[in-house]
Design an enzyme around this catalytic site. Structure first.
Site, short mmCIF file in Angstrom:
data_model
loop_
_atom_site.label_atom_id
_atom_site.label_comp_id
_atom_site.label_asym_id
_atom_site.label_seq_id
_atom_site.Cartn_x
_atom_site.Cartn_y
_atom_site.Cartn_z
N ASP A 6 0.82 -1.21 0.00
CA ASP A 6 0.00 0.00 0.00
C ASP A 6 0.85 1.26 0.00
O ASP A 6 2.06 1.21 0.23
CB ASP A 6 -0.97 -0.01 1.19
CG ASP A 6 -0.32 -0.49 2.48
OD1 ASP A 6 0.92 -0.38 2.59
OD2 ASP A 6 -1.03 -0.97 3.37
N ASN B 280 -7.52 -3.89 14.10
CA ASN B 280 -8.90 -4.12 13.65
C ASN B 280 -8.98 -5.24 12.61
O ASN B 280 -10.00 -5.41 11.95
CB ASN B 280 -9.50 -2.83 13.08
CG ASN B 280 -8.79 -2.36 11.81
OD1 ASN B 280 -7.85 -3.00 11.35
ND2 ASN B 280 -9.24 -1.25 11.26
N HIS C 203 -7.18 -5.52 9.80
CA HIS C 203 -6.87 -5.21 8.40
C HIS C 203 -5.57 -5.86 7.95
O HIS C 203 -4.67 -6.12 8.74
CB HIS C 203 -6.90 -3.69 8.13
CG HIS C 203 -5.73 -2.91 8.67
ND1 HIS C 203 -5.81 -1.56 8.96
CD2 HIS C 203 -4.45 -3.26 8.97
CE1 HIS C 203 -4.64 -1.13 9.39
NE2 HIS C 203 -3.81 -2.14 9.40
N GLU D 143 -9.52 -2.40 5.15
CA GLU D 143 -10.18 -2.21 6.44
C GLU D 143 -11.40 -3.13 6.53
O GLU D 143 -11.86 -3.66 5.51
CB GLU D 143 -10.61 -0.74 6.57
CG GLU D 143 -9.47 0.26 6.52
CD GLU D 143 -8.61 0.29 7.79
OE1 GLU D 143 -8.49 -0.74 8.48
OE2 GLU D 143 -8.06 1.36 8.09
P1 PGA Z 1 2.13 -2.21 12.67
O1 PGA Z 1 1.00 -2.17 11.55
O2 PGA Z 1 3.15 -3.19 12.18
O3 PGA Z 1 2.65 -0.81 12.70
O4 PGA Z 1 1.49 -2.63 13.92
C1 PGA Z 1 0.56 -3.36 10.99
C2 PGA Z 1 -0.60 -3.08 10.06
O5 PGA Z 1 -1.36 -2.13 10.33
O6 PGA Z 1 -0.76 -3.80 9.07
#
Ligand code: PGA
Length: 275
Positions: free
Chosen positions: A67, A137, A139, A144
Site C-alpha cells: 500500500d 482491527n 486489516h 479495512e
Molecule cells: P504495525 O502495523 O506493524 O505498525 O502494527 C501493521 C498493520 O497495520 O498492518
C-alpha cells in the site's frame, strides 16, 4: 495454515527473515510482496544484515508493496516509498527500478493506477512471497473491515482506529493521510506464499479473529483461511488469546522436522503446506 508462536518479536523477525532468505536463495529473481508498519522493521534489519554478510543478494529481486498513502509525494518522509528506501532498499543491492508501490499522482485516475498495479504484478509472474502485518482491527494492507474479500488494488478510506493507531508515527505539524491505495484481498490471496507477522498484545484479538474466527469481511485477515500456504508468525503476546495454542505449538514442532529437511519451498517453489 501454520501457526508459529515464538518467545519475542526478535525471534519473529529472525524466523521470517529465514523464510525470505530461503526463497531468495532458491529463486534469486524472487518477487517479494512487502509491508510497512512497525512490525516488519526488524525483519528488514535482519535482511540487511544477511545481505552485508553476503548471505543473500537482492540484485535480481522484484518487490511490490502492499500500500501507499494517497496524496503524499514519494519524497515525503511519511510516504511508504521513503519508509522502504530507508528501512531496506538504501542498504541492499536492489535495483530501485524493480521496486514498486501503488503510488497515485493527484492528476491520475486511481482506478487506472490500481488496474495498472495489478498488471505489473502479473507481468512480473505474480508474487512468490507476501509479507503481511495485521491491524488491531484485522486489516491486512489497508483493507479495512468490510473490504470485499474479492477486492483488487484500489483506494480505501482508513478507519478512525487505523488513523489513531498510526498517529504515533506522525509529528504534530504533519498532515496524516486518511486515504490510501492498497492491494486488495484477492490480490494478496494470489501470492504463492503468505507470511503474516504479528507482535504485541494489541494484536491478540485480531490474530484470534483471523485464525479462529469466522471468515468475514469484518476481519479482512480471516480471508487468509482461504490460502493454502500461509504461516502466521507470532510472539507470545500476539498469540495469547488463541484457544488452540497447545495444538499449534505441538504441530509446529512436528512441522519443523519436515521443514528442517525440505525447507519451506521446494525446487519448483511450491511451498510446503505443512499447516
Ligand atoms: P504495525 O502495523 O506493524 O505498525 O502494527 C501493521 C498493520 O497495520 O498492518
Amino acid at each position: 495454515m501454520e501457526i508459529v508462536v515464538l518467545p519475542d518479536s526478535e525471534s519473529v523477525a529472525e524466523f521470517s527473515a529465514n523464510i525470505v532468505v530461503e526463497l531468495m536463495r532458491k529463486k534469486p529473481a524472487a518477487v517479494l510482496g512487502l509491508a510497512t508498519g512497525s512490525t516488519p522493521i526488524a525483519l528488514y534489519q535482519h535482511l540487511v544484515e544477511r545481505y552485508r554478510s553476503e548471505d543473500v543478494s537482492f540484485s535480481e529481486v522484484v518487490t511490490f508493496n502492499l500500500d501507499e498513502y494517497l496524496g503524499l509525494d514519494p519524497s515525503n518522509p511519511q510516504s511508504y516509498r521513503s519508509f522502504m528506501n530507508s528501512q531496506l532498499f538504501d542498504h541492499v543491492d536492489i535495483d530501485l527500478r524493480n521496486t514498486h508501490l501503488p503510488h497515485c499522482e493527484e492528476a491520475q485516475n486511481p482506478r487506472k493506477v490500481g488496474a495498472a498495479y495489478e498488471r505489473e504484478i502479473s507481468h512480473a509472474g505474480g508474487i512468490d512471497l507476501q509479507i503481511l502485518g495485521i491491524g488491531a482491527n484485522g486489516h491486512i494492507g489497508f483493507n479495512e473491515p468490510t473490504s470485499s474479500l474479492r477486492s483488487r488494488t484500489r483506494v480505501k478510506t482508513l478507519t478512525e482506529r487505523t488513523v489513531q493507531d498510526n498517529s504515533r508515527l506522525f509529528k504534530p505539524h504533519e498532515a496524516q493521510p486518511q486515504l490510501a491505495m492498497t492491494m486488495g484481498i484477492a490480490t494478496i490471496l494470489e501470492a504463492r506464499q503468505l507470511v503474516l507477522m504479528a507482535t504485541g498484545e494489541s494484536k491478540a484479538h485480531s490474530v484470534r479473529q483471523a485464525i479462529e474466527g469466522p471468515l468475514s469481511a469484518m476481519c479482512p485477515a480471516s480471508a487468509l483461511q482461504l490460502h493454502e500456504n500461509v504461516v502466521f508468525i507470532l510472539d507470545e503476546d500476539a498469540a495469547c488469546e488463541l484457544e488452540g495454542l497447545a495444538y499449534y505449538r505441538w504441530a509446529h514442532a512436528k512441522n519443523q522436522l519436515l521443514v528442517g529437511q525440505h525447507g519451506y519451498f521446494d525446487e519448483g517453489l511450491t511451498s510446503l503446506d505443512v499447516g
